[in-house]
Design a protein around this motif. Structure first.
Motif, mmCIF file in Angstrom:
data_model
loop_
_atom_site.group_PDB
_atom_site.id
_atom_site.type_symbol
_atom_site.label_atom_id
_atom_site.label_comp_id
_atom_site.label_asym_id
_atom_site.label_seq_id
_atom_site.Cartn_x
_atom_site.Cartn_y
_atom_site.Cartn_z
ATOM 1 N N HIS A 270 0.874 -1.180 0.000
ATOM 2 C CA HIS A 270 0.000 0.000 0.000
ATOM 3 C C HIS A 270 0.907 1.223 0.000
ATOM 4 O O HIS A 270 1.613 1.479 0.960
ATOM 5 C CB HIS A 270 -0.889 -0.076 1.252
ATOM 6 N N HIS B 138 1.557 5.473 -1.517
ATOM 7 C CA HIS B 138 0.900 6.734 -1.858
ATOM 8 C C HIS B 138 1.663 7.334 -3.030
ATOM 9 O O HIS B 138 2.380 8.315 -2.872
ATOM 10 C CB HIS B 138 0.926 7.688 -0.661
ATOM 11 N N HIS C 69 -5.796 9.610 -2.155
ATOM 12 C CA HIS C 69 -5.098 8.966 -1.040
ATOM 13 C C HIS C 69 -3.658 8.636 -1.481
ATOM 14 O O HIS C 69 -3.465 7.796 -2.314
ATOM 15 C CB HIS C 69 -5.846 7.692 -0.639
HETATM 16 ZN ZN LIG Z 1 -2.477 4.998 2.810
#
Ligand SMILES: [Zn+2]
Length: 187
Positions: free
Chosen positions: A125, A127, A187
């Motif tokens: 995950h 950004h 995000h």
């Molecule tokens: Zn995040």
């Protein structure tokens, strides 16, 4: 962006967790992917016959995380949690703490449930600057959809339980073989 993976280096790591530490450190080296303290990673593994999610613990940075920076949480508990209608942050933290097979490990990332419901061994995950820039721009939603048609695209929701719940609803009928990743707007 450069892929920093090195076969010879990777061969040195014999366990799922050690290899996950290596690849987490590589992601952390790219500031166009994660800034200090940002992003989280996980690997699903087995300990004493039980499926365990090793997920980044809070307070650790991807670039410098070590094996002890990962929280080992029982997958079964996380998969039960996502079925709840509601779950407060404090109940989520307490429930996950109880489901850790090493109580001295750090608290798991708030995204632990999300990592658990994605049916792949390894979940990253990040950004990514490029994606955030497009998605934050005018008409970002349309541009993202047209550029990344093979991705599951999720409207912005708060990180944590609500995000896991939202994505869980969206993936019920998803054909993962046609999905290259998930993009969360803004995000
Ligand atoms: Zn995040």
């Amino acid at each position: 962006m450069k892929n920093l993976w090195c076969d010879d280096e990777a061969k040195k790591f014999k366990t799922d967790l050690d290899l996950r530490v290596y690849t987490s450190n590589l992601l952390g080296l790219s500031d166009e992917l994660v800034l200090h303290g940002g992003g989280n990673t996980s690997v699903k593994s087995e300990v004493d016959g039980e499926e365990i999610l090793f997920v980044k613990g809070s307070g650790w940075d991807l670039v410098s995380i070590k094996a002890e920076g990962f929280a080992p949480v029982k997958m079964a508990t996380l998969l039960e949690m996502v079925k709840l209608e509601k779950l407060s942050d404090s109940d989520m933290v307490a429930g996950q703490k109880k489901a850790m097979i090493d109580k001295s490990a750090p608290n798991p990332s708030v995204e632990a449930i999300l990592h658990a419901i994605i049916p792949f061994k390894v979940v990253d995950h990040t950004h990514a600057d490029a994606i955030v820039t497009i998605s934050n721009s005018k008409n970002g939603t349309e541009i993202i959809k047209s550029l990344f048609s093979n991705f599951l695209i999720v409207p912005y929701v708060m990180p944590g339980f609500i995000l896991a719940k939202t994505i869980n609803d969206m993936i019920q009928d998803l054909d993962w073989s046609k999905c290259e990743g998930i993009i969360l707007h803004n995000h």
